[in-house]
Motif scaffolding. Structure first.
Motif, PDB file in Angstrom:
ATOM      1  N   ASP A 579       0.835  -1.209   0.000  1.00 61.50           N
ATOM      2  CA  ASP A 579       0.000   0.000   0.000  1.00 61.50           C
ATOM      3  C   ASP A 579       0.866   1.255   0.000  1.00 61.50           C
ATOM      4  N   MET A 580       1.880   1.234   0.858  1.00 61.31           N
ATOM      5  CA  MET A 580       2.761   2.412   0.933  1.00 61.31           C
ATOM      6  C   MET A 580       3.455   2.628  -0.404  1.00 61.31           C
ATOM      7  N   ALA A 581       3.915   1.528  -1.012  1.00 61.55           N
ATOM      8  CA  ALA A 581       4.645   1.629  -2.275  1.00 61.55           C
ATOM      9  C   ALA A 581       3.748   2.179  -3.372  1.00 61.55           C
ATOM     10  N   ASP A 582       2.509   1.683  -3.398  1.00 66.69           N
ATOM     11  CA  ASP A 582       1.574   2.163  -4.404  1.00 66.69           C
ATOM     12  C   ASP A 582       1.342   3.654  -4.245  1.00 66.69           C
ATOM     13  N   ARG A 583       1.191   4.076  -2.988  1.00 69.29           N
ATOM     14  CA  ARG A 583       0.940   5.480  -2.731  1.00 69.29           C
ATOM     15  C   ARG A 583       2.115   6.347  -3.191  1.00 69.29           C
ATOM     16  N   GLU A 584       3.315   5.843  -2.972  1.00 70.28           N
ATOM     17  CA  GLU A 584       4.500   6.644  -3.308  1.00 70.28           C
ATOM     18  C   GLU A 584       5.036   6.374  -4.718  1.00 70.28           C
ATOM     19  N   HIS A 585       4.380   5.454  -5.426  1.00 71.35           N
ATOM     20  CA  HIS A 585       4.813   5.081  -6.775  1.00 71.35           C
ATOM     21  C   HIS A 585       6.269   4.626  -6.820  1.00 71.35           C
ATOM     22  N   VAL A 586       6.644   3.790  -5.893  1.00 68.89           N
ATOM     23  CA  VAL A 586       8.004   3.227  -5.905  1.00 68.89           C
ATOM     24  C   VAL A 586       7.873   1.712  -5.744  1.00 68.89           C
ATOM     25  N   PRO A 587       8.911   0.968  -6.129  1.00 69.19           N
ATOM     26  CA  PRO A 587       8.859  -0.475  -5.893  1.00 69.19           C
ATOM     27  C   PRO A 587       8.818  -0.758  -4.392  1.00 69.19           C
ATOM     28  N   SER A 588       8.197  -1.867  -4.021  1.00 64.41           N
ATOM     29  CA  SER A 588       7.963  -2.109  -2.594  1.00 64.41           C
ATOM     30  C   SER A 588       9.255  -2.241  -1.794  1.00 64.41           C
ATOM     31  N   TYR A 589      10.310  -2.834  -2.407  1.00 61.44           N
ATOM     32  CA  TYR A 589      11.540  -3.012  -1.625  1.00 61.44           C
ATOM     33  C   TYR A 589      12.239  -1.689  -1.353  1.00 61.44           C
ATOM     34  N   ASN A 590      11.744  -0.640  -2.018  1.00 63.13           N
ATOM     35  CA  ASN A 590      12.281   0.681  -1.756  1.00 63.13           C
ATOM     36  C   ASN A 590      11.819   1.210  -0.398  1.00 63.13           C
ATOM     37  N   ILE A 591      10.646   0.755   0.022  1.00 65.05           N
ATOM     38  CA  ILE A 591      10.132   1.152   1.341  1.00 65.05           C
ATOM     39  C   ILE A 591      11.016   0.486   2.397  1.00 65.05           C
ATOM     40  N   VAL A 592      10.946  -0.850   2.466  1.00 64.70           N
ATOM     41  CA  VAL A 592      11.931  -1.618   3.240  1.00 64.70           C
ATOM     42  C   VAL A 592      12.088  -2.961   2.536  1.00 64.70           C
ATOM     43  N   SER A 593      13.211  -3.641   2.781  1.00 61.04           N
ATOM     44  CA  SER A 593      13.476  -4.891   2.076  1.00 61.04           C
ATOM     45  C   SER A 593      12.733  -6.063   2.712  1.00 61.04           C
ATOM     46  N   ASP A 594      12.712  -7.183   2.017  1.00 56.68           N
ATOM     47  CA  ASP A 594      12.101  -8.406   2.559  1.00 56.68           C
ATOM     48  C   ASP A 594      12.770  -8.802   3.871  1.00 56.68           C
ATOM     49  N   ASN A 595      14.083  -8.639   3.875  1.00 55.46           N
ATOM     50  CA  ASN A 595      14.858  -8.982   5.054  1.00 55.46           C
ATOM     51  C   ASN A 595      14.330  -8.229   6.282  1.00 55.46           C
ATOM     52  N   THR A 596      14.081  -6.947   6.075  1.00 65.73           N
ATOM     53  CA  THR A 596      13.579  -6.113   7.163  1.00 65.73           C
ATOM     54  C   THR A 596      12.198  -6.593   7.613  1.00 65.73           C
ATOM     55  N   LEU A 597      11.339  -6.930   6.641  1.00 62.74           N
ATOM     56  CA  LEU A 597      10.000  -7.424   7.012  1.00 62.74           C
ATOM     57  C   LEU A 597      10.111  -8.694   7.833  1.00 62.74           C
ATOM     58  N   ILE A 598      11.014  -9.564   7.452  1.00 66.73           N
ATOM     59  CA  ILE A 598      11.164 -10.823   8.186  1.00 66.73           C
ATOM     60  C   ILE A 598      11.618 -10.537   9.617  1.00 66.73           C
ATOM     61  N   GLU A 599      12.561  -9.604   9.748  1.00 71.44           N
ATOM     62  CA  GLU A 599      12.988  -9.258  11.111  1.00 71.44           C
ATOM     63  C   GLU A 599      11.819  -8.701  11.928  1.00 71.44           C
ATOM     64  N   LEU A 600      10.992  -7.896  11.289  1.00 67.81           N
ATOM     65  CA  LEU A 600       9.840  -7.335  12.009  1.00 67.81           C
ATOM     66  C   LEU A 600       8.933  -8.462  12.498  1.00 67.81           C
ATOM     67  N   ALA A 601       8.681  -9.439  11.598  1.00 65.35           N
ATOM     68  CA  ALA A 601       7.775 -10.535  11.952  1.00 65.35           C
ATOM     69  C   ALA A 601       8.419 -11.476  12.964  1.00 65.35           C
ATOM     70  N   MET A 602       9.728 -11.416  13.043  1.00 67.72           N
ATOM     71  CA  MET A 602      10.437 -12.298  13.967  1.00 67.72           C
ATOM     72  C   MET A 602      10.537 -11.669  15.356  1.00 67.72           C
ATOM     73  N   TYR A 603      10.870 -10.379  15.397  1.00 65.23           N
ATOM     74  CA  TYR A 603      11.163  -9.747  16.696  1.00 65.23           C
ATOM     75  C   TYR A 603      10.026  -8.872  17.233  1.00 65.23           C
ATOM     76  N   LEU A 604       9.016  -8.617  16.436  1.00 62.04           N
ATOM     77  CA  LEU A 604       7.843  -7.845  16.863  1.00 62.04           C
ATOM     78  C   LEU A 604       8.169  -6.603  17.686  1.00 62.04           C
ATOM     79  N   PRO A 605       8.918  -5.663  17.140  1.00 61.93           N
ATOM     80  CA  PRO A 605       9.226  -4.458  17.907  1.00 61.93           C
ATOM     81  C   PRO A 605       7.947  -3.700  18.258  1.00 61.93           C
ATOM     82  N   HIS A 606       7.899  -3.139  19.473  1.00 64.18           N
ATOM     83  CA  HIS A 606       6.695  -2.455  19.935  1.00 64.18           C
ATOM     84  C   HIS A 606       6.852  -0.944  20.081  1.00 64.18           C
ATOM     85  N   SER A 607       8.086  -0.434  19.922  1.00 59.27           N
ATOM     86  CA  SER A 607       8.266   1.007  20.102  1.00 59.27           C
ATOM     87  C   SER A 607       9.287   1.516  19.079  1.00 59.27           C
ATOM     88  N   TYR A 608       9.418   2.817  18.999  1.00 60.41           N
ATOM     89  CA  TYR A 608      10.384   3.389  18.052  1.00 60.41           C
ATOM     90  C   TYR A 608      11.797   2.921  18.360  1.00 60.41           C
TER      91      TYR A 608
END
Ligand code: ADP
Ligand code: ZN
Length: 763
Positions: A579-608
């Motif tokens: 959704d973010m990529a579509d809004r900004e008209h950039v490829p999705s990995y430009n927002i963040v990479s797959d690697n980063t998404l996997i880390e998010l799903a692995m470590y579930l950060p809750h704060s900045y």
């Protein structure tokens, strides 16, 4: 005060904060910066550079030779960086560009890639722009103005923008106060290379106009002549040369026989339903056919070949970059301009015509460093077909070269050994005989003396009176407490002597004994196992049983990680990113990479603060996308009763740092065997023969102990030789590949000695 120290002084705590307040604060204050000459350049400590990497790009560690290359540039030295595709060449000049005052001029030949790079930098809050023929006059004027105002840190220029009268152009550049020149795809300057571009020759006078400004030339070309050409033509002054290994450890190589290919491919794609990839086929017709069949099977696939018009081709390519197509079936025409970092698989439906091409194509997988697969389907029939293409009428010399290259491709496909080792040796690098991540290593065969196990099995059958089937015998061998086992049998000495093997292993053993006629089975309804003449020979030790076993795959850390993330959350994060990529008209990995998404799903950060610990989240991305990601994660966590696991990331890293100081490879049991033999007085050659391993493997084992300090280097090499090799390592700045160092030393220095010295030096 200099622009640099004002804007980006890297005192530890303030560093991140500053960025959050004003993400665009990395700017170039032309007037100020003008007073800084290369000689006055500041030195940056290792720690500062790591902080800067995290701050601007969100990464925790430098890859390969990135750090020494960056240091070389910051010191103002001319630099030649040779790194395989996807290794991370861009950061080598991008990080110094944001740290140094002035503007970095980047010459890059591919217009599509230029835009991608500028988008990626912009996504990190770094002000960059490009000048090329795709822009209107107005747009170009605007960029020039911004460059002159000093608000741009990196300016990408297409070589054809350099006018015939280069003098005016260089005068224009001078006014911009350049901090460095980065020449991307530098092999284009060499007429030896495969991609010569005459426009590049205009760069030859750069050094005359800017003798004090460092030039970095970057290429993935491994060819020696081309490397020399680059240095000569750009007139680099005593350049520091960094050559990284061409190994791509995150790509796993597989070769399958070409049978039921389509079903096999479809099965693979269905099993990897989150992934996208490229399938290469030889003919245009087959790309259309395969894409059509995939489409019918419900896969978002498209074809791509040189017979299509340009618009259609760029439409397909862009749709693939935006993940609208998951699979592209293409002739080799596809890929030149593609910079999609999360290509998870490259499949060769047909054999490539040479190893270089094959390696380049597989190299389009896994540019984000994540586990990716390269799968090739081999049939001799393909080689026969390719031989016809290799024939170039009226040019016997070229035909001979093509034939030779095809022969090597065939050798690769039929190679009985580690695929990676073959590939590395093809490109002139030494590599051990076991990589652990190709089809050969993952299932390599091992001869095992199974006599004792077979004797246990046979005597169990004999002691229980040859009246039972395999199930009962196996339970008996494994000492099962089940009531099915007769009390009398539980008294026997053989009861439970086979505990150390699993049920399946005994089942397999029974099959093997039957297959090799060391055992008989009745063919009535209750098949019972019976001994025969050969069984008795084995039992009495008059004969032996050798079996070929498949080596069991060792569980690796990587596998453990694979299991550790939440698939449901990953899917939600992917859709948010889309959704973010579509809004900004950039490829999705430009927002963040797959690697980063996997880390998010692995470590579930809750704060900045927790988010900042995730790889790929620099301060700018945290401030720009953090809120949205955190919202999805915390909502998901609440619904599924999950908590943040960021602590695990920390402890994992800290653990790693504690247990293995940098440069010390993990030591495993096979290495220990080597060390014990060495301590028993055997030399490398003797150990290699005894263990049926390559001498290079033995050397690799020993060098791990040298690196860890457990083995005294002088037991392997003289002090004199060690000093000479280390001096050469320092001179080249070379920390990865052995060949360049070997080339500079006399013949009496062996690869083994260089490997040891390197391990010692790293320590
Ligand atoms: P190259 O130009 O060598 O083909 P790129 O510079 O495009 O490669 O980098 C490939 C990918 O690796 C990019 O997505 C980049 O952001 C990523 N990358 C580069 N350096 C690092 C690093 N130190 N840690 C993690 N990712 C990195
Ligand atoms: Zn291997």
């Amino acid at each position: 005060m200099s622009a640099y120290s004002k804007e980006t002084s890297m005192q530890k705590p303030g560093f991140g904060k500053q960025m959050n307040e004003n993400p665009a604060s990395v700017q170039n204050h032309g007037a100020d910066a003008g007073s800084i000459r290369p000689m006055e350049r500041q030195t940056f400590s290792n720690e500062k550079l790591h902080l800067a990497l995290k701050h601007f790009f969100g990464y925790d560690e430098f890859r390969l030779t990135q750090l020494p290359i960056i240091e070389s540039l910051l010191k103002g030295e001319d630099t030649l960086a040779i790194m395989p595709t996807g290794a991370g060449k861009s950061i080598c000049y991008q990080l110094p560009a944001v740290l140094l005052p002035g503007i970095a001029i980047v010459v890059s030949p591919l217009i599509a890639l230029m835009k991608d790079q500028v988008d990626a930098l912009t996504a990190n809050g770094i002000h960059a722009a490009f000048l090329n023929s795709s822009q209107s006059q107005d747009e170009q004027q605007r960029v020039v103005r911004e460059a002159q105002n000093g608000t741009i840190k990196l300016l990408y220029i297409a070589p054809e923008r350099i006018p015939a009268n280069s003098e005016t152009f260089f005068a224009f550049l001078k006014k911009l106060n350049p901090s460095m020149f980065a020449i991307d795809e530098a092999h284009c300057i060499s007429s030896w290379g495969h991609d010569f571009r005459p426009e590049y020759l205009k760069l030859a006078v750069l050094k005359k106009h800017f003798p004090d400004i460092p030039v970095i030339a970057l290429t993935a070309s491994a060819d020696k002549v081309t490397q020399k050409d680059i240095v000569d033509r750009l007139e680099l002054k005593e350049p520091r040369i960094f050559i990284s290994s061409f190994n791509r450890p995150n790509i796993h190589y597989y070769i399958h026989p070409k049978r039921n290919v389509f079903a096999h491919i479809l099965d693979y794609i269905k099993k990897h339903k989150e992934d996208s990839g490229i399938i290469y086929a030889l003919s245009r017709a087959s790309t259309e056919d395969i894409a059509g069949r995939l489409h019918e099977a419900g896969i978002k696939a498209a074809y791509y070949h040189a017979g299509m018009d340009t618009n259609e081709r760029s439409r397909v390519q862009e749709a693939f970059q935006r993940d609208e197509y998951r699979v592209i079936v293409a002739t080799i025409a596809f890929g030149m301009g593609i910079d999609k970092s999360n290509v998870r698989f490259v499949i060769h439906h047909d054999v490539s015509k040479n190893v270089e091409g094959y390696y380049q194509e597989t190299g389009r997988a896994g540019r984000d460093g994540l586990r990716s697969d390269a799968i090739l389907y081999y049939s001799y029939g393909d080689i026969v077909k390719l031989k016809k293409f290799a024939e170039i009428e009226g040019n016997p010399q070229q035909t001979a070269i093509s034939m030779k290259k095809l022969q090597l491709m065939q050798d690769y496909c039929e190679h009985e050994g580690c695929r990676r080792q073959f590939l590395m040796q093809y490109f002139g690098e030494q590599f051990p005989a076991y990589c652990g991540s190709c089809d050969y290593c993952l299932s390599s065969l091992e001869e095992k003396d199974a006599t004792v196990d077979a004797q246990k099995l046979l005597s169990a059958i004999s002691r229980t009176g040859e009246r039972y089937g395999a199930g009962y015998i196996i339970d008996f061998l494994r000492g099962s407490a089940s009531e099915k086992i007769q009390p009398l049998h539980k008294e026997l000495k053989t009861y439970g002597i086979g505990k150390e093997l699993k049920k399946e292993q005994w089942q397999w053993m029974v099959q093997q004994l039957l297959y090799h006629h060391f055992l008989d089975k009745t063919d009535d309804q209750y098949a019972t196992l019976r001994l025969n003449e050969k069984s008795w020979k084995l039992l009495k030790g008059e004969t032996q049983l050798k079996l070929i076993l498949k080596k069991e795959k060792e569980q690796t850390d990587e596998d453990a990680d694979d299991l550790g993330y939440d698939m449901g959350l990953l899917r939600e994060l992917k859709s948010l990113r889309q959704d973010m990529a579509d809004r900004e008209h950039v490829p999705s990995y430009n927002i963040v990479s797959d690697n980063t998404l996997i880390e998010l799903a692995m470590y579930l950060p809750h704060s900045y603060d927790e988010l900042k610990q995730v790889s790929g989240f620099g301060d700018y991305k945290v401030s720009r996308y953090g809120t949205n990601f955190l919202k999805v994660i915390t909502t998901y966590a609440r619904e599924h009763h999950l908590v943040s696991k960021i602590q695990m990331k920390k402890t994992k890293r800290e653990k790693k740092e504690k247990s293995e100081p940098k440069g010390k490879p993990a030591v495993n049991s096979t290495m220990k065997v080597t060390l014990d033999m060495f301590n028993d007085g055997m030399n490398v050659g003797e150990i290699a023969v005894r263990r049926s391993l390559a001498p290079t493997t033995i050397e690799t084992h020993l060098s791990a102990y040298v690196a860890s300090g457990e083995l005294d280097i002088y037991r392997l090499i003289s002090k004199e030789k060690l000093e000479k090799i280390i001096a050469t390592i320092k001179m080249t700045g070379q920390m990865a590949a052995l060949k360049p160092i070997k080339d500079l030393l006399d013949d009496e220095y062996t690869y083994g000695e260089i490997r040891m010295a390197m391990a010692y030096f790293k320590k």
